[in-house]
Scaffold this active site. Structure first.
Site, PDB file in Angstrom:
ATOM      1  N   ARG A 246      -2.502   5.603  21.335  1.00 15.18           N
ATOM      2  CA  ARG A 246      -2.807   3.973  21.275  1.00 15.18           C
ATOM      3  C   ARG A 246      -1.603   3.030  20.658  1.00 15.18           C
ATOM      4  O   ARG A 246      -0.770   4.085  19.926  1.00 15.18           O
ATOM      5  CB  ARG A 246      -4.089   3.917  20.223  1.00 15.18           C
ATOM      6  CG  ARG A 246      -3.793   4.635  18.739  1.00 15.18           C
ATOM      7  CD  ARG A 246      -4.843   4.227  17.792  1.00 15.18           C
ATOM      8  NE  ARG A 246      -4.739   3.100  17.241  1.00 15.18           N
ATOM      9  CZ  ARG A 246      -3.983   2.670  16.241  1.00 15.18           C
ATOM     10  NH1 ARG A 246      -3.144   3.716  15.683  1.00 15.18           N
ATOM     11  NH2 ARG A 246      -3.856   1.605  15.807  1.00 15.18           N
ATOM     12  N   PRO A 247      -1.570   2.196  21.027  1.00 14.01           N
ATOM     13  CA  PRO A 247      -0.264   1.229  20.245  1.00 14.01           C
ATOM     14  C   PRO A 247      -0.618   1.172  18.862  1.00 14.01           C
ATOM     15  O   PRO A 247      -1.581   0.956  18.507  1.00 14.01           O
ATOM     16  CB  PRO A 247      -0.273  -0.092  21.374  1.00 14.01           C
ATOM     17  CG  PRO A 247      -1.815  -0.258  21.620  1.00 14.01           C
ATOM     18  CD  PRO A 247      -2.441   1.317  21.927  1.00 14.01           C
TER      19      PRO A 247
ATOM     20  N   GLU B 282     -11.765   6.203   7.115  1.00 11.54           N
ATOM     21  CA  GLU B 282     -10.633   6.544   8.059  1.00 11.54           C
ATOM     22  C   GLU B 282     -10.080   8.037   7.649  1.00 11.54           C
ATOM     23  O   GLU B 282     -10.394   8.156   6.483  1.00 11.54           O
ATOM     24  CB  GLU B 282      -9.525   5.682   8.103  1.00 11.54           C
ATOM     25  CG  GLU B 282      -9.915   4.195   8.544  1.00 11.54           C
ATOM     26  CD  GLU B 282      -8.528   3.439   8.601  1.00 11.54           C
ATOM     27  OE1 GLU B 282      -8.212   3.040   9.753  1.00 11.54           O
ATOM     28  OE2 GLU B 282      -8.288   2.934   7.761  1.00 11.54           O
ATOM     29  N   ALA B 283      -9.756   8.811   8.303  1.00 18.31           N
ATOM     30  CA  ALA B 283      -9.338  10.117   8.077  1.00 18.31           C
ATOM     31  C   ALA B 283      -8.143  10.208   7.072  1.00 18.31           C
ATOM     32  O   ALA B 283      -8.027  10.816   6.144  1.00 18.31           O
ATOM     33  CB  ALA B 283      -8.789  10.928   9.416  1.00 18.31           C
ATOM     34  N   ASN B 284      -7.268   8.862   6.813  1.00 15.75           N
ATOM     35  CA  ASN B 284      -6.318   8.711   5.778  1.00 15.75           C
ATOM     36  C   ASN B 284      -6.938   8.643   4.353  1.00 15.75           C
ATOM     37  O   ASN B 284      -6.245   8.775   3.415  1.00 15.75           O
ATOM     38  CB  ASN B 284      -5.434   7.785   6.163  1.00 15.75           C
ATOM     39  CG  ASN B 284      -6.130   6.281   6.141  1.00 15.75           C
ATOM     40  OD1 ASN B 284      -7.224   6.102   5.450  1.00 15.75           O
ATOM     41  ND2 ASN B 284      -5.750   5.325   6.938  1.00 15.75           N
TER      42      ASN B 284
ATOM     43  N   ARG C  23       1.130   5.732  19.254  1.00 19.14           N
ATOM     44  CA  ARG C  23       0.636   7.055  18.258  1.00 19.14           C
ATOM     45  C   ARG C  23      -0.043   7.879  19.081  1.00 19.14           C
ATOM     46  O   ARG C  23      -0.817   7.539  20.166  1.00 19.14           O
ATOM     47  CB  ARG C  23      -0.167   6.405  17.147  1.00 19.14           C
ATOM     48  CG  ARG C  23       0.879   5.492  16.305  1.00 19.14           C
ATOM     49  CD  ARG C  23       0.029   5.204  14.716  1.00 19.14           C
ATOM     50  NE  ARG C  23       0.563   4.186  14.038  1.00 19.14           N
ATOM     51  CZ  ARG C  23       1.775   4.212  13.292  1.00 19.14           C
ATOM     52  NH1 ARG C  23       2.197   5.524  13.214  1.00 19.14           N
ATOM     53  NH2 ARG C  23       2.359   3.390  12.869  1.00 19.14           N
TER      54      ARG C  23
ATOM     55  N   GLY D 219      -0.573  -0.875  15.490  1.00 23.56           N
ATOM     56  CA  GLY D 219      -0.683  -2.289  14.999  1.00 23.56           C
ATOM     57  C   GLY D 219       0.328  -2.710  14.195  1.00 23.56           C
ATOM     58  O   GLY D 219       0.160  -4.015  14.155  1.00 23.56           O
ATOM     59  N   THR D 220       1.413  -2.115  13.796  1.00 22.16           N
ATOM     60  CA  THR D 220       2.643  -2.854  13.106  1.00 22.16           C
ATOM     61  C   THR D 220       3.862  -2.468  13.577  1.00 22.16           C
ATOM     62  O   THR D 220       4.830  -3.291  13.070  1.00 22.16           O
ATOM     63  CB  THR D 220       2.278  -2.042  11.667  1.00 22.16           C
ATOM     64  OG1 THR D 220       2.482  -0.558  11.716  1.00 22.16           O
ATOM     65  CG2 THR D 220       1.116  -2.710  10.990  1.00 22.16           C
TER      66      THR D 220
ATOM     67  N   SER E 153       0.717  -1.263   0.066  1.00 22.34           N
ATOM     68  CA  SER E 153       0.024  -0.146  -0.212  1.00 22.34           C
ATOM     69  C   SER E 153       0.852   1.207   0.102  1.00 22.34           C
ATOM     70  O   SER E 153       1.717   1.368  -1.004  1.00 22.34           O
ATOM     71  CB  SER E 153      -0.930  -0.186   1.334  1.00 22.34           C
ATOM     72  OG  SER E 153      -1.903   0.877   1.172  1.00 22.34           O
TER      73      SER E 153
END
Length: 545
Positions: free
Chosen positions: A499-500, A371-373, A508, A502-503, A66
């Site tokens: 928040r942790p 999502e905001a992205n 973050r 995910g990758t 991506s």
């Protein structure tokens, strides 16, 4: 099971386990440096066959990373209706990726037993890839895995991720969703787009879009799309892969994070611009204001545009359908207030990750999620689709009502419901703007985003941070949330969360406030709290200039 033994032998011979560290199948599947992926992609080929047998239908496997740098790559599996692989299978993927070569057969047997898979069933897997230099060899690893377990592999070569999702859905609905080919994808979307836009007479809206394609696979596909829609919408492309590096200083993620135009795009007032990401599933819009400022129209803005347009069509169609909008904690607070207070559309908040948004959107007759992205789409329940099509074909209705229902039915064909799709979303945005005769500035006036800032904090172990309430509040480390609350209380319109990731081993931090300076300072303060209370490592957060 001789076929399992064969699969293990092929794995040892051609794709031995090379990466010794533990990896986890996340929202985006597996994603890392390409040189570490060979054995993982091979094993995901094996898993895709088991998944196909379990589902009694064609599954999908996409090789892509991506918006990640060109040196990375990844792999993710697709369910039979074009959706992401269910969460319940993620643990199988993780276990299979991490097991030693010697115990590969044992894990395959465990999955077969746990899911009661009949190995005599046929299996079929559709495979595609993005344009990364590593994608071809990794795709071959996937094909080796599929064939080693006796699966039928349908290789579609270069596709955007959403195109593969679309094809898988078409295959398993026997063509009801559309023709299961790349050509069928263009024909379905372009037919709906032309039908919705051909008779629109606009004064302010100009059918000209300037599009940054991140030097990714979307560049090839936009060239194909132009053959179908060029008479209705003119797309001028940059970062089209002829020069420049994939996702480097361009693409949706770059524009969103840096709040500026990509390299290769010279903004002038009046230009309507957009950016895809590397595999064509994200899109953000932007423009230059008359006073020379960069203005971003991200996933939140797209979501409100879609929800408002659909809400109007539903009302005009005289249909009793409930519309809902699904966001994550990253959604700008102004967008949430606008949707709830002005548009009167219910809003649901879920943890970060498209799989959570998609699942929640299914709770509504019409569920809009973004999502905001810039990754998102719209889902229509079966009942809603039937009601809309019935209303569209009811000749006893007055002309205005039936016309609205017909437009709503055509909009359904324009939307890729399987997954967020930059091409489909682009065509829907253009349709809404044309129908409203809006410029980007008109669209932007709906509400004003609160200034925000995102930073990430390196930590020893991200799992030390635990969250609740759709990741908006921390429960561990003890006392962290109370300190965040105190920091937020010092700022007008302040909001922040940690928040942790995910990758990667980072936490973050997101912050909003009344001014950009305050948002920057709040993000720094919360970042320091995380660093000090969650075992930060490396450089401390830098105070804003």
């Amino acid at each position: 099971m001789d076929v399992l033994k064969t699969a293990a032998e092929v794995g040892v011979e051609k794709h031995p386990r090379s990466l010794k560290q533990e990896v986890t199948y996340g929202t985006a599947g597996f994603r890392m440096r390409a040189e570490n992926l060979d054995h993982i992609v091979y094993r995901m080929g094996l898993l895709s066959v088991l998944f196909s047998k379990h589902r009694s239908g064609m599954t999908g496997l996409m090789v892509t990373a991506s918006h990640n740098p060109e040196e990375d790559n990844g792999v993710k599996l697709i369910d039979t209706m074009g959706e992401m692989m269910p969460i319940s299978w993620e643990s199988h993927a993780t276990q299979l990726a991490n097991v030693s070569d010697e115990k590969l057969v044992d894990v395959l047997k465990e999955i077969i037993k746990a899911e009661s898979i009949d190995m005599s069933r046929p299996a079929s897997v559709s495979v595609a890839m993005d344009t990364r230099p590593s994608s071809k060899l990794l795709t071959q690893a996937a094909k080796d895995g599929i064939e080693a377990l006796g699966g039928n592999c349908c290789d579609f070569g270069l596709l955007t991720t959403p195109q593969l999702h679309y094809i898988v859905c078409c295959k398993n609905t026997n063509g009801q969703y559309g023709e299961p080919t790349e050509k069928g994808y263009y024909e379905k979307l372009s037919k709906a787009f032309i039908k919705l836009n051909k008779d629109i007479k606009s004064k302010k809206y100009v059918p000209q879009l300037y599009l940054d394609l991140a030097n990714g696979v979307g560049a090839l596909k936009i060239q194909e799309l132009n053959n179908y829609i060029n008479d209705v919408l003119k797309i001028t492309s940059c970062n089209d892969g002829t020069s420049g590096k994939l996702n480097y200083q361009c693409g949706a993620d770059f524009v969103k994070v840096n709040q500026r135009a990509p390299v290769g795009m010279t903004l002038e007032p009046g230009m309507r611009c957009a950016s895809f990401d590397g595999d064509g599933d994200r899109i953000v819009y932007y423009y230059k204001t008359n006073d020379g400022k960069f203005a971003l129209l991200d996933g939140d803005k797209i979501a409100t545009l879609f929800a408002g347009f659909l809400n109007e069509l539903v009302k005009s169609s005289q249909l009793n359908l409930n519309i809902g909008l699904v966001q994550t904690a990253y959604a700008n607070g102004s967008s949430t207030n606008y949707i709830t207070d002005i548009m009167k559309v219910p809003v649901a908040c879920v943890p970060t990750g498209v799989k959570y948004l998609h699942h929640k959107a299914q709770d509504f007759d019409i569920g809009v999620y973004f999502e905001a992205n810039g990754h998102g789409t719209v889902l229509f329940s079966d009942a809603a689709q039937n009601a809309i099509r019935k209303q569209a074909s009811d000749t006893s209705l007055d002309e205005a009502t039936q016309d609205a229902a017909c437009r709503l039915s055509t909009v359904m064909d324009l939307i890729n419901q399987t997954v967020g799709d930059a091409i489909s979303d682009l065509l829907v945005v253009e349709t809404v703007l044309a129908s409203k005769d809006w410029t980007c500035h008109d669209w932007d006036l709906a509400y004003t985003d609160l200034p925000s800032r995102q930073i990430k904090i390196q930590v020893e172990d991200r799992l030390l941070v635990e969250t609740t309430n759709a990741e908006r509040r921390t429960t561990k480390p003890e006392g962290l949330q109370e300190e965040i609350d105190k920091a937020v209380a010092g700022y007008k319109h302040g909001r922040a969360f940690a928040r942790p990731s995910g990758t990667e081993d980072v936490v973050r931090v997101y912050a909003e406030a009344n001014t950009q300076a305050d948002a920057d300072q709040l993000a720094y303060e919360v970042g320091m709290l995380v660093y000090n209370m969650a075992r930060g490592k490396g450089e401390k957060p830098s105070p804003p200039a």
